[in-house]
Design a protein around this motif. Structure first.
Motif, mmCIF file in Angstrom:
data_model
loop_
_atom_site.group_PDB
_atom_site.id
_atom_site.type_symbol
_atom_site.label_atom_id
_atom_site.label_comp_id
_atom_site.label_asym_id
_atom_site.label_seq_id
_atom_site.Cartn_x
_atom_site.Cartn_y
_atom_site.Cartn_z
ATOM 1 N N ILE A 8 0.834 -1.214 0.000
ATOM 2 C CA ILE A 8 0.000 0.000 0.000
ATOM 3 C C ILE A 8 0.863 1.256 0.000
ATOM 4 C CG2 ILE A 8 -1.682 1.346 1.357
ATOM 5 C CD1 ILE A 8 -2.918 -1.365 2.195
ATOM 6 N N GLU A 9 1.931 1.219 0.739
ATOM 7 C CA GLU A 9 2.843 2.372 0.754
ATOM 8 C C GLU A 9 3.445 2.633 -0.609
ATOM 9 O OE1 GLU A 9 5.877 2.098 3.814
ATOM 10 O OE2 GLU A 9 4.342 2.458 5.367
ATOM 11 N N ARG A 10 3.806 1.513 -1.245
ATOM 12 C CA ARG A 10 4.395 1.653 -2.598
ATOM 13 C C ARG A 10 3.372 2.290 -3.549
ATOM 14 N NH1 ARG A 10 6.926 3.589 -5.650
ATOM 15 N NH2 ARG A 10 7.331 2.854 -7.756
ATOM 16 N N LEU A 11 2.123 1.796 -3.433
ATOM 17 C CA LEU A 11 1.060 2.333 -4.292
ATOM 18 C C LEU A 11 0.847 3.821 -4.025
ATOM 19 C CD1 LEU A 11 -1.568 -0.559 -4.164
ATOM 20 C CD2 LEU A 11 -0.623 0.435 -6.264
ATOM 21 N N GLU A 12 0.727 4.157 -2.781
ATOM 22 C CA GLU A 12 0.411 5.555 -2.444
ATOM 23 C C GLU A 12 1.582 6.488 -2.730
ATOM 24 O OE1 GLU A 12 -1.177 5.146 1.535
ATOM 25 O OE2 GLU A 12 -3.219 4.879 0.736
ATOM 26 N N GLY A 13 2.759 5.888 -2.693
ATOM 27 C CA GLY A 13 3.956 6.690 -3.015
ATOM 28 C C GLY A 13 3.956 7.183 -4.453
ATOM 29 N N LEU A 14 3.159 6.503 -5.279
ATOM 30 C CA LEU A 14 3.153 6.886 -6.700
ATOM 31 C C LEU A 14 2.546 8.276 -6.919
ATOM 32 C CD1 LEU A 14 2.101 3.548 -8.445
ATOM 33 C CD2 LEU A 14 4.338 4.656 -8.519
ATOM 34 N N VAL A 15 1.606 8.644 -6.010
ATOM 35 C CA VAL A 15 0.921 9.927 -6.206
ATOM 36 C C VAL A 15 1.907 11.101 -6.142
ATOM 37 C CG1 VAL A 15 -0.883 11.468 -5.353
ATOM 38 C CG2 VAL A 15 -1.288 8.995 -5.456
ATOM 39 N N PRO A 16 2.673 11.252 -5.049
ATOM 40 C CA PRO A 16 3.641 12.361 -5.059
ATOM 41 C C PRO A 16 4.687 12.224 -6.169
ATOM 42 C CG PRO A 16 3.910 10.965 -3.104
ATOM 43 C CD PRO A 16 2.646 10.523 -3.772
ATOM 44 N N GLU A 17 4.997 10.985 -6.532
ATOM 45 C CA GLU A 17 6.003 10.803 -7.602
ATOM 46 C C GLU A 17 5.491 11.379 -8.925
ATOM 47 O OE1 GLU A 17 8.099 7.018 -8.664
ATOM 48 O OE2 GLU A 17 7.710 6.537 -6.550
ATOM 49 N N LEU A 18 4.212 11.089 -9.191
ATOM 50 C CA LEU A 18 3.632 11.613 -10.445
ATOM 51 C C LEU A 18 3.541 13.135 -10.385
ATOM 52 C CD1 LEU A 18 2.331 11.224 -13.208
ATOM 53 C CD2 LEU A 18 0.116 10.984 -12.093
ATOM 54 N N GLU A 19 3.154 13.635 -9.192
ATOM 55 C CA GLU A 19 3.063 15.086 -9.043
ATOM 56 C C GLU A 19 4.390 15.744 -9.406
ATOM 57 O OE1 GLU A 19 -0.360 15.813 -5.624
ATOM 58 O OE2 GLU A 19 1.691 15.365 -5.007
ATOM 59 N N GLN A 20 5.451 15.116 -8.940
ATOM 60 C CA GLN A 20 6.780 15.676 -9.196
ATOM 61 C C GLN A 20 7.129 15.613 -10.672
ATOM 62 O OE1 GLN A 20 9.717 13.714 -6.799
ATOM 63 N NE2 GLN A 20 11.157 15.433 -6.942
ATOM 64 N N ALA A 21 6.823 14.488 -11.285
ATOM 65 C CA ALA A 21 7.134 14.317 -12.718
ATOM 66 C C ALA A 21 6.371 15.343 -13.569
ATOM 67 C CB ALA A 21 6.793 12.899 -13.157
ATOM 68 N N ILE A 22 5.104 15.547 -13.188
ATOM 69 C CA ILE A 22 4.285 16.514 -13.945
ATOM 70 C C ILE A 22 4.830 17.924 -13.775
ATOM 71 C CG2 ILE A 22 2.041 17.677 -13.926
ATOM 72 C CD1 ILE A 22 0.760 14.895 -13.535
ATOM 73 N N GLU A 23 5.230 18.232 -12.548
ATOM 74 C CA GLU A 23 5.765 19.558 -12.272
ATOM 75 C C GLU A 23 6.983 19.852 -13.144
ATOM 76 O OE1 GLU A 23 7.017 21.605 -8.127
ATOM 77 O OE2 GLU A 23 5.165 20.377 -8.160
ATOM 78 N N GLN A 24 7.789 18.821 -13.319
ATOM 79 C CA GLN A 24 8.988 18.979 -14.144
ATOM 80 C C GLN A 24 8.609 19.321 -15.593
ATOM 81 O OE1 GLN A 24 11.498 15.495 -14.184
ATOM 82 N NE2 GLN A 24 12.852 16.435 -12.663
ATOM 83 N N VAL A 25 7.625 18.583 -16.113
ATOM 84 C CA VAL A 25 7.188 18.824 -17.496
ATOM 85 C C VAL A 25 6.671 20.257 -17.626
ATOM 86 C CG1 VAL A 25 5.477 18.228 -19.254
ATOM 87 C CG2 VAL A 25 6.669 16.410 -17.991
ATOM 88 N N ILE A 26 5.883 20.679 -16.641
ATOM 89 C CA ILE A 26 5.284 22.025 -16.713
ATOM 90 C C ILE A 26 6.353 23.104 -16.603
ATOM 91 C CG2 ILE A 26 3.823 23.651 -15.437
ATOM 92 C CD1 ILE A 26 1.872 21.283 -15.032
ATOM 93 N N GLU A 27 7.338 22.873 -15.748
ATOM 94 C CA GLU A 27 8.436 23.841 -15.623
ATOM 95 C C GLU A 27 9.164 24.006 -16.937
ATOM 96 O OE1 GLU A 27 11.141 22.970 -12.344
ATOM 97 O OE2 GLU A 27 9.429 23.333 -10.976
#
Ligand code: 2NL
Length: 361
Positions: A8-27
């Protein structure tokens, strides 16, 4: 047995990871370093990396299979919630990127920039001169008439006192359609039609294309002509001279002089040719100490032919020659246009080179 908490931790960890990846693209997109298309592709790569069939979410969910059956429902719910979050995050980012691209285009659009002028056409110099000449005669009370270019020989020749054996009817000079139908060789045929259609007083001007079997440096098989005709009681040669003088002055300027030389036409008697003082040298015969190339030093250039309508023409249209007199004249438009605009080569009018035509806006 796998640890449910770790899955479950691994699964939930994906949310902030995606947020970070998206932020990079937007930057990157905001830095304008990447094109709209490139940042769209970068975002799509992120989607595949997280949500793709072999992506990070799929990988984390594969851990569910190894769990204690008692832990599976809770872990399954967590997995679904994460999947929903990831999808929403992605959709929001995609919409944001699209909006940003639109905003950028908006900011590049400057409504204060001058508009692009559409290319404008212009009238052919022949059309211009024709309109101008018609305008002068309309001002004098003449009516403009037009009509067929393919004409019965009766209107083109017979009614104009050119019977079947007349030399102007030779196949060498005239373009025949059939034995009795020709391409009109002058616009006189329109004036014959006008006289047949009405009673005197008649004052008409007939512009149009005419055809002759002739082609060299100074002749084209098709050219443009204007003829004029005035028939009434007591019309004299003085009226002809006054009318043509007024016309020439309006077209070439008030200083222009005219001279009439005796000539011959089958449809007028007496007949004359009219010269005007040379438009190039003003009648002096010299330009900057050199021989004027337009009038060849004579100081005069021929402009038109004219005369008093031959009684024979009246008989053909049913006018009483004892009651009416009148004058007629004819001139070639190309010739007038060449004089007016100082054009030395007749072929310019027919080549339709835009570089030439656009000089007559
Ligand atoms: C020229 C000479 C001319 C006419 C045309 C005409 C028409 C009728 C009756 C009598 Cl219906 N005459 N037209 C008269 C004299 C000369 O043209 O050099 N044209 C280019």
């Amino acid at each position: 047995m796998a640890d449910a908490k770790a899955v479950i931790e691994r699964l939930e960890g994906l949310v902030p990871e995606l947020e970070q990846a998206i932020e990079q693209v937007i930057e990157q997109a905001q830095g304008q370093a990447t094109s709209q298309q490139a940042s769209g592709q970068a975002l799509e790569d992120v989607r595949v990396r997280f949500l793709g069939r072999k992506g990070l979410l799929a990988e984390a969910m594969s851990g569910l299979g190894g769990l204690d059956p008692a832990d599976r429902p809770a872990a399954g719910r967590a997995a679904n919630a994460v999947k929903t979050s990831l999808t929403e995050l992605f959709d929001k980012a995609a919409a944001g990127l699209k909006q940003a691209a639109g905003d950028a285009a908006q900011s590049r659009f400057d409504p204060t920039m001058p508009g692009m002028a559409p290319p404008l056409g212009s009238l052919h110099p022949i059309t211009r001169v024709m309109d101008e000449i018609c305008g002068v005669f309309q001002g004098l009370g003449f009516e403009v008439v037009t009509g067929p270019e393919v004409e019965a020989d009766w209107y083109n020749f017979e009614a104009l006192n050119m019977p079947p054996e007349h030399p102007a009817r030779d196949m060498q000079d005239t373009l025949y359609v059939t034995d009795t139908v020709v391409l009109r060789t002058h616009t006189s045929s329109l004036q014959i039609r006008s006289m047949l259609a009405r009673k005197p007083p008649v004052a008409v001007i007939a512009p149009g294309k005419v055809y002759r079997r002739d082609s060299d440096l100074t002749h084209t098989p098709m050219f443009h002509q204007i003829e004029g005709l005035l028939v009434d009681r007591d019309v004299s040669m003085a009226d002809l001279r006054g009318t043509l003088d007024a016309f020439v002055r309006q077209l070439f300027g008030a200083d222009t002089k005219t001279r009439f030389r005796p000539s011959f036409f089958p449809f007028t008697e007496p007949s004359a040719e009219v010269d005007i003082s040379c438009v190039m040298c003003g009648g002096t015969g010299q330009v900057n100490g050199e021989t004027c190339r337009v009038c060849k030093q004579t100081g005069w250039v021929e402009i038109l032919g004219c005369g008093m309508v031959d009684p024979e023409v009246y008989r053909h249209v049913g006018y009483d020659p004892e009651k009416y007199t009148g004058f007629a004249f004819g001139l070639g438009i190309e010739r007038v246009a060449m004089l007016k605009y100082g054009i030395g080569d007749l072929r310019m009018f027919f080549e339709n080179d835009v570089r030439f035509l656009s000089q007559f806006p």
